[in-house]
Every structure is written in structure tokens, then in C-alpha cells.
Design a protein around this motif. Structure first.
Motif, PDB file in Angstrom:
ATOM      1  N   ILE A  88      82.169 -16.199 -27.159  1.00  0.00           N
ATOM      2  CA  ILE A  88      81.396 -17.318 -27.695  1.00  0.00           C
ATOM      3  C   ILE A  88      79.932 -16.900 -27.709  1.00  0.00           C
ATOM      4  CG2 ILE A  88      80.690 -19.725 -27.391  1.00  0.00           C
ATOM      5  CD1 ILE A  88      83.702 -19.386 -28.054  1.00  0.00           C
ATOM      6  N   ALA A  89      79.320 -16.904 -28.875  1.00  0.00           N
ATOM      7  CA  ALA A  89      77.905 -16.546 -29.009  1.00  0.00           C
ATOM      8  C   ALA A  89      77.079 -17.825 -28.940  1.00  0.00           C
ATOM      9  CB  ALA A  89      77.661 -15.816 -30.327  1.00  0.00           C
ATOM     10  N   ASN A  90      76.562 -18.117 -27.751  1.00  0.00           N
ATOM     11  CA  ASN A  90      75.733 -19.304 -27.570  1.00  0.00           C
ATOM     12  C   ASN A  90      74.371 -19.087 -28.223  1.00  0.00           C
ATOM     13  OD1 ASN A  90      77.538 -20.841 -26.016  1.00  0.00           O
ATOM     14  ND2 ASN A  90      76.950 -19.756 -24.164  1.00  0.00           N
ATOM     15  N   SER A  91      73.908 -20.081 -28.967  1.00  0.00           N
ATOM     16  CA  SER A  91      72.580 -20.038 -29.585  1.00  0.00           C
ATOM     17  C   SER A  91      71.636 -20.855 -28.720  1.00  0.00           C
ATOM     18  CB  SER A  91      72.618 -20.656 -30.988  1.00  0.00           C
ATOM     19  OG  SER A  91      73.464 -19.932 -31.834  1.00  0.00           O
ATOM     20  N   LEU A  92      70.723 -20.182 -28.041  1.00  0.00           N
ATOM     21  CA  LEU A  92      69.786 -20.853 -27.149  1.00  0.00           C
ATOM     22  C   LEU A  92      68.377 -20.730 -27.721  1.00  0.00           C
ATOM     23  CD1 LEU A  92      71.173 -19.456 -23.772  1.00  0.00           C
ATOM     24  CD2 LEU A  92      71.776 -21.592 -24.925  1.00  0.00           C
ATOM     25  N   LEU A  93      67.796 -21.869 -28.085  1.00  0.00           N
ATOM     26  CA  LEU A  93      66.441 -21.862 -28.615  1.00  0.00           C
ATOM     27  C   LEU A  93      65.474 -22.135 -27.476  1.00  0.00           C
ATOM     28  CD1 LEU A  93      65.069 -21.629 -31.496  1.00  0.00           C
ATOM     29  CD2 LEU A  93      64.554 -24.047 -31.158  1.00  0.00           C
ATOM     30  N   PHE A  94      64.468 -21.273 -27.356  1.00  0.00           N
ATOM     31  CA  PHE A  94      63.452 -21.423 -26.327  1.00  0.00           C
ATOM     32  C   PHE A  94      62.104 -21.687 -26.976  1.00  0.00           C
ATOM     33  CE2 PHE A  94      66.709 -18.803 -24.306  1.00  0.00           C
ATOM     34  CZ  PHE A  94      66.897 -19.495 -23.112  1.00  0.00           C
ATOM     35  N   ASP A  95      61.230 -22.316 -26.199  1.00  0.00           N
ATOM     36  CA  ASP A  95      59.855 -22.574 -26.594  1.00  0.00           C
ATOM     37  C   ASP A  95      58.998 -21.505 -25.931  1.00  0.00           C
ATOM     38  OD1 ASP A  95      57.206 -23.479 -26.760  1.00  0.00           O
ATOM     39  OD2 ASP A  95      57.772 -25.584 -26.503  1.00  0.00           O
ATOM     40  N   ALA A  96      58.399 -20.638 -26.738  1.00  0.00           N
ATOM     41  CA  ALA A  96      57.534 -19.564 -26.248  1.00  0.00           C
ATOM     42  C   ALA A  96      56.102 -19.906 -26.637  1.00  0.00           C
ATOM     43  CB  ALA A  96      57.960 -18.220 -26.826  1.00  0.00           C
ATOM     44  N   ALA A  97      55.452 -20.721 -25.813  1.00  0.00           N
ATOM     45  CA  ALA A  97      54.073 -21.156 -26.070  1.00  0.00           C
ATOM     46  C   ALA A  97      53.937 -21.809 -27.443  1.00  0.00           C
ATOM     47  CB  ALA A  97      53.101 -19.996 -25.912  1.00  0.00           C
ATOM     48  N   GLY A  98      54.904 -22.660 -27.783  1.00  0.00           N
ATOM     49  CA  GLY A  98      54.866 -23.396 -29.038  1.00  0.00           C
ATOM     50  C   GLY A  98      55.587 -22.732 -30.198  1.00  0.00           C
ATOM     51  N   SER A  99      56.047 -21.504 -30.015  1.00  0.00           N
ATOM     52  CA  SER A  99      56.798 -20.805 -31.062  1.00  0.00           C
ATOM     53  C   SER A  99      58.265 -20.716 -30.665  1.00  0.00           C
ATOM     54  CB  SER A  99      56.247 -19.393 -31.259  1.00  0.00           C
ATOM     55  OG  SER A  99      54.934 -19.441 -31.757  1.00  0.00           O
ATOM     56  N   PRO A 100      59.179 -20.866 -31.631  1.00  0.00           N
ATOM     57  CA  PRO A 100      60.600 -20.792 -31.303  1.00  0.00           C
ATOM     58  C   PRO A 100      61.067 -19.347 -31.124  1.00  0.00           C
ATOM     59  CG  PRO A 100      60.347 -21.080 -33.653  1.00  0.00           C
ATOM     60  CD  PRO A 100      58.957 -21.140 -33.057  1.00  0.00           C
ATOM     61  N   VAL A 101      61.981 -19.165 -30.192  1.00  0.00           N
ATOM     62  CA  VAL A 101      62.654 -17.885 -29.968  1.00  0.00           C
ATOM     63  C   VAL A 101      64.126 -18.212 -29.775  1.00  0.00           C
ATOM     64  CG1 VAL A 101      62.970 -15.959 -28.359  1.00  0.00           C
ATOM     65  CG2 VAL A 101      60.656 -16.713 -28.961  1.00  0.00           C
ATOM     66  N   VAL A 147      63.808 -28.311 -30.966  1.00  0.00           N
ATOM     67  CA  VAL A 147      64.987 -27.665 -31.557  1.00  0.00           C
ATOM     68  C   VAL A 147      65.197 -28.150 -32.984  1.00  0.00           C
ATOM     69  CG1 VAL A 147      67.500 -27.431 -31.419  1.00  0.00           C
ATOM     70  CG2 VAL A 147      66.113 -27.227 -29.345  1.00  0.00           C
ATOM     71  N   ARG A 148      65.165 -29.462 -33.174  1.00  0.00           N
ATOM     72  CA  ARG A 148      65.383 -30.008 -34.517  1.00  0.00           C
ATOM     73  C   ARG A 148      64.271 -29.574 -35.476  1.00  0.00           C
ATOM     74  NH1 ARG A 148      68.890 -33.185 -37.097  1.00  0.00           N
ATOM     75  NH2 ARG A 148      69.565 -34.431 -35.348  1.00  0.00           N
ATOM     76  N   GLU A 149      63.024 -29.577 -35.002  1.00  0.00           N
ATOM     77  CA  GLU A 149      61.896 -29.180 -35.856  1.00  0.00           C
ATOM     78  C   GLU A 149      62.044 -27.742 -36.355  1.00  0.00           C
ATOM     79  OE1 GLU A 149      57.108 -28.203 -35.448  1.00  0.00           O
ATOM     80  OE2 GLU A 149      58.108 -29.317 -33.846  1.00  0.00           O
TER      81      GLU A 149
END
Length: 186
Positions: free
Chosen positions: A77-90, A122-124
Motif C-alpha cells: 500500500i503506497a500511502n500518500s502523506l502530504l506535509f507542510d514544509a514552511a507553507g509549501s506542500p511536500v 491538504v485540500r488547497e
């Protein structure tokens, strides 16, 4: 067909797992497909993806439960984890068998500290909701990192833009679809 090995079958050759629905224009109940799945399907086709979109039962909300429903190992299962890196998505695509060491990933990749993204963030940045973030089909490109451990599995399953939908792929195809950088996450 696996693009890196034309003689090996691609992800679309396996049957629909029991208890799931092979999704096209309608879901298993005959209702119209959710708009986020339709958008994902179009992005997958445009990118040249070959995987099948499958709608899982609504009770499947963890990697372990998804693996059980799909008849695969949790690591596939390839989990998609979105992180906030000082306001930028990773975006980090990680094996269901791993937790991401955010300090290690940030340090090794030269990123600001990675913190948990809010649902609004995440939605943005993805146009999707937590639990359904796909590796592609975002409003704008998101820097993406791919867990090398996913290479251990001939078939992977990743979110298809909705918490109940996944798609099949291979490591090489996922790498090509996302343009991700390969990393160790732990």
C-alpha cells in the motif's frame, strides 16, 4: 504492461479483489462515480497510467484494512502523506509498513521541517481530502518523494483521489507518473 520490462504483466492484469468494485463510470450500487475519482481517472489516463481503479468498502480506512480487502501485503500500500514544509506542500509516498521519519527526510532532502498538514492545507494543495490523496491529479505540481521500500512489491496500490478508491500500479510506473525522488523514509 510494466514499462521497464515489457515481458512482465503490468498492474492491470490481476482480477478485482473480492469485496471491492472495479470502478468505471458507476460504483457498485449503480450510482455515479464521485467527481474526485473521475478527475483522478482522467489524470491517470493523461499521464499514461495503466492501473485499475478499485472502490473499497467504506469500512477500509487504514493501510492494513486496505491490504486485507485487496489481498496484498500492507507494505504494497503506497500511502500518500502530504506535509507542510514552511507553507509549501511536500508529498511522501511511503510503504504501508513504514512510518516516515520526518526529521530525517527533511534533513537529507534539504527541506524545512515537515509538519502534519491540516485538512485545509491538504485540500488547497491537492484538491483532495485526507485519506484519499492520490500521487497525482493535483491543481499544481507537488514535490514528491517515493519510499524505495515500495520497490519490493510487483503490484502497488495507491489512493485514487477519494478515501474509498485506490488504483493499481508498479514502482517504476509510480516513479514515472509522479517524477518523484527516491528516498529512504526511516
Amino acid at each position: 504492461m510494466n514499462p521497464s520490462n515489457p515481458s512482465s504483466p503490468g498492474p492491470s492484469t490481476s482480477p478485482t479483489p473480492p469485496g471491492t468494485t472495479d470502478s468505471s463510470a458507476e460504483d457498485g450500487a449503480g450510482a455515479r462515480e464521485h467527481a474526485s475519482i473521475t478527475a483522478f481517472r482522467a489524470a491517470l489516463a493523461e499521464a499514461g497510467g495503466t492501473g485499475r481503479v478499485v472502490v473499497l468498502p467504506s469500512s477500509v480506512h487504514t493501510a492494513a484494512l486496505a491490504a486485507e480487502a485487496l489481498g496484498c501485503e500492507v507494505g504494497a500500500i503506497a500511502n500518500s502523506l502530504l506535509f507542510d514544509a514552511a507553507g509549501s506542500p511536500v508529498l511522501v509516498l511511503t510503504s504501508g509498513r513504514h512510518r516516515v521519519d520526518t526529521a530525517k527526510v527533511a534533513a537529507e532532502q534539504g527541506l524545512p521541517p515537515l509538519k502534519r498538514a491540516t485538512p485545509e492545507f491538504v485540500r488547497e494543495h491537492t484538491g483532495q481530502v485526507i485519506g484519499g490523496v492520490s500521487p497525482l491529479a493535483h491543481p499544481s505540481p507537488v514535490p514528491t518523494y517515493l519510499d524505495r521500500a515500495l520497490r519490493d512489491y510487483p503490484e502497488l496500490w495507491a489512493a485514487a483521489g477519494h478515501p474509498a478508491a485506490v488504483f493499481s500500479t508498479t514502482y517504476d510506473e509510480l516513479l514515472a507518473l509522479t517524477g518523484a525522488r527516491e528516498i529512504e523514509v526511516g
